[in-house]
Scaffold this motif. Structure first.
Motif, short mmCIF file in Angstrom:
data_model
loop_
_atom_site.label_atom_id
_atom_site.label_comp_id
_atom_site.label_asym_id
_atom_site.label_seq_id
_atom_site.Cartn_x
_atom_site.Cartn_y
_atom_site.Cartn_z
N THR A 428 0.86 -1.19 0.00
CA THR A 428 0.00 0.00 0.00
C THR A 428 0.89 1.23 0.00
OG1 THR A 428 -1.85 -1.05 1.15
CG2 THR A 428 -1.68 1.35 1.32
N ASN A 429 0.74 2.06 -1.02
CA ASN A 429 1.45 3.33 -1.08
C ASN A 429 0.67 4.34 -0.26
OD1 ASN A 429 2.69 5.74 -1.66
ND2 ASN A 429 2.61 5.51 -3.89
N VAL A 430 1.08 4.53 0.97
CA VAL A 430 0.32 5.37 1.90
C VAL A 430 0.40 6.84 1.50
CG1 VAL A 430 0.02 5.98 4.33
CG2 VAL A 430 0.71 3.67 3.71
N ASP A 431 1.43 7.22 0.79
CA ASP A 431 1.55 8.60 0.34
C ASP A 431 0.66 8.92 -0.85
OD1 ASP A 431 3.36 9.49 2.23
OD2 ASP A 431 5.09 8.84 1.08
N SER A 432 0.12 7.91 -1.49
CA SER A 432 -0.70 8.13 -2.68
C SER A 432 -2.15 8.38 -2.30
CB SER A 432 -0.62 6.92 -3.61
OG SER A 432 -1.51 7.07 -4.69
N ALA A 433 -2.79 9.31 -3.02
CA ALA A 433 -4.22 9.56 -2.87
C ALA A 433 -5.05 8.72 -3.83
CB ALA A 433 -4.52 11.04 -3.08
N ASN A 434 -4.39 7.91 -4.64
CA ASN A 434 -5.06 7.09 -5.64
C ASN A 434 -5.33 5.71 -5.05
OD1 ASN A 434 -5.94 5.63 -7.84
ND2 ASN A 434 -4.19 6.14 -9.14
N SER A 435 -6.61 5.34 -4.92
CA SER A 435 -6.95 4.06 -4.30
C SER A 435 -6.41 2.86 -5.07
CB SER A 435 -8.46 3.94 -4.14
OG SER A 435 -9.10 3.98 -5.40
N ALA A 436 -6.06 3.07 -6.35
CA ALA A 436 -5.47 1.97 -7.12
C ALA A 436 -4.08 1.60 -6.60
CB ALA A 436 -5.38 2.36 -8.59
N ASP A 437 -3.48 2.48 -5.79
CA ASP A 437 -2.15 2.22 -5.23
C ASP A 437 -2.22 1.60 -3.84
OD1 ASP A 437 -1.02 3.37 -7.49
OD2 ASP A 437 -0.93 5.36 -6.59
#
Length: 810
Positions: A428-437
């Motif tokens: 999980t890319n916690v810095d991303s706002a994109n739920s696909a990440d």
């Protein structure tokens, strides 16, 4: 305050490092997984950590990750969601291999009193009258069990009904133990086994009481239920260390917020006395974090509770933000579900950082202490924990790099009987706002001679596992929509629970019952006849219940009411922001007494009351008969009517929009029926739109009417560039509309002035917490980074209720 540049900077950094990794012989991942870890034989990362995963090494038993429904009212709206959205939300919470996959559900044992963002109903409003169907917690627990039969149930009281100990206010009494045994009996009626039981939430402990509780559980046939103490701080461990009887009565030491409260959760220690007890130590409440912005803190705490403090269970408060957005903690939890009429919801990032543990390890697994710690020996690099299954073959290592600033490597060596087969990597890319990440299966790695190396990017949670069966739910939410008027409820149609649809109690207990006063059918009655043992300390603690859409402006609220005894009822209108722990409410109240006395009153978020108008009817209304009461709000005019006759009016401009509600000014058991809301003339206001940041206003750059003119923040000056008109869901200036550029829906999309065209990107819904929500995206009008710099162009961003997203309409 959010650090707006950090996610984009890290994403750019990740892409650059991926390119460098490819040059060094690493295979590039697909774009959506650009920063995923890669199997590596060489690396230029500065920090390298060697992790020996040895199945023969010791570690404590893992007791699971869970969440709390209660403390209070945070799950209230979930039960009123339509299908299929209600089942989708429940699946995201409890279904294994789908979403958060929670392993412990902690329930509030209702006490008819406010316990943060609402009051949970008691099973026994008056002594001896037990009703095991009260409330919605039983329903929620049954739904959780249906999805995960292995989920553990934990009960805890925040308050208690007022009859306890003859109304003395003493929680630590035999009456309370008897009450808890009745609650245990109700759980059995609902086919629920209670695995854990606590005392009084965050109110210390009484050692003798806990000893008596343990004895009562055994005597009542609940010997398998473990006692948790004291759901407060570590002082309980100190007391247990010197009191053998107390120590024997307590099975688990549960503390709240061992990582600190409302912080980043970087350090999560316990105490030497606690660890020396030989009892399981739990973070029995942690969290209180925004569903998205708080995900990094939750990711740290789930690992660091064990690394720092040997705590074997993390329980998040709350389970879900299924509560109205004008309440203080309205965005905390796994997800947000605050619009049951539209079915709209948002699955939060906290769901996925939680899933990185719960989908890969089960209660009863064991930590491997030697394969748990800090990357590179420093908590600045991130943490890792390893758990092995009961078959001593499968294992999972959960890694978080929340505070890392550069890529690093981790080399794993697997031994001690554990599987040396392929491992599956999820991230999980916690810095991303994109739920696909979020929660992505990035790759599979086959160890060589039991060894493999991964490159870890900053701002991620990773799980490396030999297990399978994980998954990410695919259900999607419908769009948000306002609850339209007119609206009515005769209380005749049965709701899923004893609370009527959409009504959320803030104090007391409003329950559907057979009508009194000679009226046939079903009515709504306030059931708590005496002041409960309270958990909050608000100066005004009278019962009231609220419902509906915070965007309502001009409307009339009407209800029939029956005074069962001498008392005062109230209708609430334009219910706006509530103070923390119910310590105030922006709202208008029409109060009517059985004597005929009436008043129109406004309250604020410190429970200051201002009487705007008052009087007395020509004849007393009396008790035992029904009367119809109405409060009408049209722009700044407030009008009171009793039995169809206007009795008075007032003028006030404090609140322009908000929900409706019902109340009783004391703990009396009055009744209501035929609740209705009828729309008035659409609101049309003209004036400045002020920011929640003091002294700032929404401003049209240069007072221009040219399409594309910047809409900005500026010092409030009363000038023509700050005159806006609010009408029919649109904000206009000089005939032009506040517009989201290009019909954008992403965070950071700017707003400007444009020809009015009726598009969803020009429609705004005011919420009771002061935010303005774009009808197209569901995001809020936002001042970037809380800046107070004149000329800052406004944008849309995920709603978080901050002062930079609060706007007072003209």
């Amino acid at each position: 305050m959010r650090r707006r540049l950090l996610p984009s900077v890290l994403r750019a950094l990740g892409a650059t490092l991926l390119l460098l990794g490819t040059i060094n012989g690493l295979a590039a991942a697909p774009t959506a997984q650009a920063a995923a870890p890669q199997a590596s034989t060489t690396s230029k990362a500065e920090v390298s950590t060697a992790i020996t995963v040895d199945g023969s090494k010791p570690g404590l038993a893992f007791d699971g990750v869970g969440a709390i429904s209660g403390g209070g009212g945070n799950s209230r709206l979930l039960v009123d969601y339509p299908e299929p959205e209600r089942s989708q939300l429940l699946d995201y919470l409890f279904k294994p291999g789908y979403g958060a996959s929670l392993q412990v559900l902690k329930l509030e044992i209702g006490g008819d009193t406010n316990s943060t963002d609402g009051a949970e109903p008691s099973i026994e409003h008056t002594k001896g009258a037990v009703d095991c169907n009260n409330g919605y917690e039983w329903w929620l627990a049954e739904q959780a069990k249906a999805r995960n039969p292995n989920i553990k149930i934990y009960g805890l009281a925040w308050g208690a009904p007022g009859w306890i100990d003859n109304g003395s206010g003493n929680f630590w009494s035999q009456d309370t133990i008897t009450y808890l045994m009745a609650w245990m009996g109700c759980a059995a009626q609902h086919h629920l086994s209670v695995d854990y039981l606590g005392g009084w939430n965050e109110r210390g402990f009484n050692a003798t009481w806990y000893e008596n509780l343990k004895s009562a559980l055994v005597a009542a046939g609940h010997s398998t239920t473990k006692v948790v103490a004291a759901d407060s701080d570590w002082s309980v461990a100190d007391a247990m260390a010197t009191d053998p009887a107390f120590k024997n009565a307590v099975d688990i030491v549960g503390v709240h917020y061992p990582c600190g409260y409302l912080g980043s959760f970087t350090s999560c220690p316990s105490t030497a006395n606690a660890q020396a007890l030989g009892k399981p130590l739990w973070a029995s409440e942690n969290g209180s974090e925004d569903t998205n912005q708080g995900a990094p803190a939750v990711a740290r705490a789930i690992n660091r509770d064990y690394v720092d403090g040997r705590m074997t269970s993390y329980i998040n408060w709350p389970v879900i933000a299924a509560l109205y957005p004008n309440l203080y903690f309205s965005t905390d939890g796994m997800s947000i579900a605050d619009q049951p009429w539209s079915g709209n919801y948002s699955i939060g990032k906290t769901t996925w950082v939680t899933a990185q543990t719960t989908q890969f390890a089960q209660p009863g697994w064991h930590y491997i202490d030697s394969a748990s710690g800090y990357l590179g020996g420093s908590n600045a690099n991130g943490s890792y924990v390893t758990l092995k299954s009961t078959n001593n073959s499968d294992y999972s290592t959960v890694i978080e790099t929340m505070d890392a600033t550069a890529p690093q490597t981790a080399t794993f060596s697997v031994t001690g009987g554990l599987s040396t087969g392929a491992v599956h990597v999820w991230a999980t890319n916690v810095d991303s706002a994109n739920s696909a990440d979020w929660f992505v299966h990035t790759q599979d790695v086959t160890p060589t001679n039991g060894s493999y190396t991964l490159t870890l990017q900053p701002g991620y949670v990773y799980t490396v596992t030999t297990t399978t069966g994980q998954g990410k739910g695919t259900a999607t939410s419908p769009s948000a929509a306002p609850l339209g008027l007119p609206y009515s409820d005769t209380f005749e149609k049965p709701a899923t629970t004893t609370s009527p649809k959409y009504f959320s109690d803030m104090n007391g207990a409003f329950q559907t019952v057979p009508c009194g006063g000679g009226r046939a059918g079903t009515c709504l009655r306030q059931m708590a006849a005496t002041t409960p043992i309270r958990w909050t300390n608000e100066p005004y603690d009278a019962p009231y219940t609220i419902m509906g859409d915070g965007s309502w402006t001009n409307y009339t609220v009407t209800a029939d009411t029956l005074f069962e005894q001498s008392s005062t009822i109230e209708l609430l209108g334009r219910v706006n922001q509530q103070g923390r722990n119910n310590n105030g409410l922006n709202a208008y109240h029409l109060r009517v007494s059985d004597t005929g006395a009436w008043s129109i009153v406004k309250s604020d978020t410190s429970w200051n009351f201002t009487t705007l108008a008052s009087g007395t009817t020509t004849a007393a209304l009396g008790t035992g008969s029904w009367h119809t009461v109405s409060l009408s709000m049209q722009n700044t005019t407030l009008t009171a009517s009793i039995d169809g006759v206007t009795v008075g009016s007032a003028t006030d401009a404090s609140f322009t929009n908000g929900q409706a509600g019902l109340g009783v000014t004391g703990y009396q058991t009055d009744q209501f029926d035929n609740f209705s809301l009828t729309p008035g003339t659409p609101a049309n206001y003209t004036g400045p739109v002020t920011s929640g940041l003091t002294g700032k206003c929404v401003d049209d750059n240069g007072d221009s009417d040219v399409d594309g003119t910047v809409v900005q923040l500026w010092d409030c000056n009363g000038g023509p560039s700050q005159v806006w008109t609010w009408a029919n869901g649109m904000l206009t200036h000089d005939g032009k509309c506040l517009d989201v550029i290009g019909q954008g829906t992403g965070n950071g999309t700017l707003v400007d002035l444009w020809d009015c065209n009726g598009g969803a990107n020009q429609q705004w819904t005011p919420q009771a917490n002061g935010t303005l929500v774009s009808a197209q995206s569901g995001r809020c009008l936002d001042d970037p980074g809380f800046t107070t710099t004149n000329g800052t162009q406004l944008e849309i961003w995920d709603c978080n209720g901050g002062a930079n997203q609060q706007w007072k309409l003209p």
